[in-house]
Scaffold this motif. Structure first.
Motif, short mmCIF file in Angstrom:
data_model
loop_
_atom_site.label_atom_id
_atom_site.label_comp_id
_atom_site.label_asym_id
_atom_site.label_seq_id
_atom_site.Cartn_x
_atom_site.Cartn_y
_atom_site.Cartn_z
N SER A 125 -3.67 3.63 -1.26
CA SER A 125 -4.09 2.77 -2.36
C SER A 125 -2.99 1.80 -2.74
O SER A 125 -1.81 2.07 -2.54
N GLN A 126 -3.40 0.65 -3.32
CA GLN A 126 -2.45 -0.32 -3.83
C GLN A 126 -2.09 -0.04 -5.28
O GLN A 126 -1.10 -0.54 -5.78
N PRO B 85 -3.27 6.06 -8.46
CA PRO B 85 -4.55 6.68 -8.79
C PRO B 85 -4.53 7.59 -10.01
O PRO B 85 -5.56 8.05 -10.46
N TRP C 185 0.85 -1.18 0.00
CA TRP C 185 0.00 0.00 0.00
C TRP C 185 0.89 1.24 0.00
O TRP C 185 1.95 1.24 0.61
#
Length: 61
Positions: free
Chosen positions: A39-40, A43, A25
């Protein structure tokens, strides 16, 4: 012949599962608003990577 192929496929599948690891992450910061997200996946171009990698979805130790 068919049985040995199925057995080989099963062994290969189990082997790949044994070495799989969770994705890390990262904490990203929005370039427009300054807000943070965890987020993994990346974005997009409007975010910059701020910190990481982390092992949890909260991006905390």
């Amino acid at each position: 012949m068919y049985r040995s192929l199925v057995t080989l496929l099963g062994v290969l599948t189990l082997t790949s599962l044994a070495i799989a690891a969770p994705a890390p992450w990262y904490r990203y910061q929005s370039l427009a608003t300054g807000r943070f997200i965890c987020s993994q996946v990346d974005p997009g171009p409007h975010y910059m990577k701020f910190s990481g990698p982390w092992t949890n979805a909260g991006c905390r130790p």
